[in-house]
Write a protein that holds these residues in place. Sequence first.
Motif, PDB file in Angstrom:
ATOM      1  N   GLU A  69       0.713  -1.326   0.179  1.00 19.59           N
ATOM      2  CA  GLU A  69      -0.006   0.092  -0.004  1.00 19.59           C
ATOM      3  C   GLU A  69       0.946   1.371  -0.034  1.00 19.59           C
ATOM      4  O   GLU A  69       0.588   2.134  -0.958  1.00 19.59           O
ATOM      5  CB  GLU A  69      -0.790   0.041   1.116  1.00 19.59           C
ATOM      6  N   VAL A  70       1.821   1.253   0.717  1.00 18.53           N
ATOM      7  CA  VAL A  70       2.704   2.507   0.769  1.00 18.53           C
ATOM      8  C   VAL A  70       3.560   2.541  -0.509  1.00 18.53           C
ATOM      9  O   VAL A  70       3.656   3.826  -0.920  1.00 18.53           O
ATOM     10  CB  VAL A  70       3.814   2.282   2.249  1.00 18.53           C
ATOM     11  N   SER A  71       4.167   1.365  -1.014  1.00 17.17           N
ATOM     12  CA  SER A  71       4.671   1.710  -2.229  1.00 17.17           C
ATOM     13  C   SER A  71       3.754   2.006  -3.311  1.00 17.17           C
ATOM     14  O   SER A  71       4.107   2.893  -4.289  1.00 17.17           O
ATOM     15  CB  SER A  71       5.277   0.325  -2.712  1.00 17.17           C
ATOM     16  N   ASP A  72       2.469   1.424  -3.440  1.00 16.49           N
ATOM     17  CA  ASP A  72       1.616   1.946  -4.559  1.00 16.49           C
ATOM     18  C   ASP A  72       1.074   3.448  -4.543  1.00 16.49           C
ATOM     19  O   ASP A  72       1.173   4.053  -5.422  1.00 16.49           O
ATOM     20  CB  ASP A  72       0.301   1.071  -4.480  1.00 16.49           C
ATOM     21  N   ALA A  73       1.201   3.837  -3.243  1.00 13.93           N
ATOM     22  CA  ALA A  73       0.674   5.394  -2.813  1.00 13.93           C
ATOM     23  C   ALA A  73       1.818   6.305  -3.247  1.00 13.93           C
ATOM     24  O   ALA A  73       1.700   7.292  -3.907  1.00 13.93           O
ATOM     25  CB  ALA A  73       0.545   5.516  -1.547  1.00 13.93           C
ATOM     26  N   ALA A  74       3.132   5.673  -3.130  1.00 10.27           N
ATOM     27  CA  ALA A  74       4.614   6.593  -3.520  1.00 10.27           C
ATOM     28  C   ALA A  74       4.136   6.575  -4.853  1.00 10.27           C
ATOM     29  O   ALA A  74       4.856   7.650  -5.720  1.00 10.27           O
ATOM     30  CB  ALA A  74       5.526   5.930  -2.942  1.00 10.27           C
ATOM     31  N   SER A  75       4.329   5.549  -5.684  1.00  7.32           N
ATOM     32  CA  SER A  75       4.175   5.222  -7.111  1.00  7.32           C
ATOM     33  C   SER A  75       3.053   6.278  -7.882  1.00  7.32           C
ATOM     34  O   SER A  75       3.644   7.085  -8.676  1.00  7.32           O
ATOM     35  CB  SER A  75       4.025   4.055  -7.623  1.00  7.32           C
ATOM     36  N   LYS A  76       1.857   6.319  -7.332  1.00  7.95           N
ATOM     37  CA  LYS A  76       1.028   7.326  -7.524  1.00  7.95           C
ATOM     38  C   LYS A  76       1.134   8.795  -7.483  1.00  7.95           C
ATOM     39  O   LYS A  76       1.180   9.414  -8.423  1.00  7.95           O
ATOM     40  CB  LYS A  76      -0.246   6.927  -7.076  1.00  7.95           C
TER      41      LYS A  76
END
Length: 120
Positions: A69-76
């Motif tokens: 979740e943290v990685s996806d949010a950072a990617s977005k």
Amino acid sequence: MQFDYRHFHIDCRARHADEGMYYARARITRVPQNDEHVPSHDSGDIDAFTNEADAISCARAWAMEWCDEVSDAASKAASKAASKAASKAASKAASKAASKAASKAESKAASKAESKAASK
């Protein structure tokens, strides 16, 4: 149980409570680059289990989901920033091209007017 996942270091543990239950817990730290200090995220008690293995398994699954979740949010966020920068650059280029075209049109019109005036 300690392991690395994506760009995080995860430490999964089971806290044994007085009543005999094992509480799943995880500490997650982003893998540092060079000598930087990185904060860690502590899960607190995630859930209670009757045996240690189940608690650690739960902590592992929870930690991996948190990292995703943290990685996806950072990617977005990075994608949004890149898109905004690209849009700004495109707008600036379009504005520059429009200004150049207008200047060229004005110059052409002035030249045409001068030629017309000279022929009279």
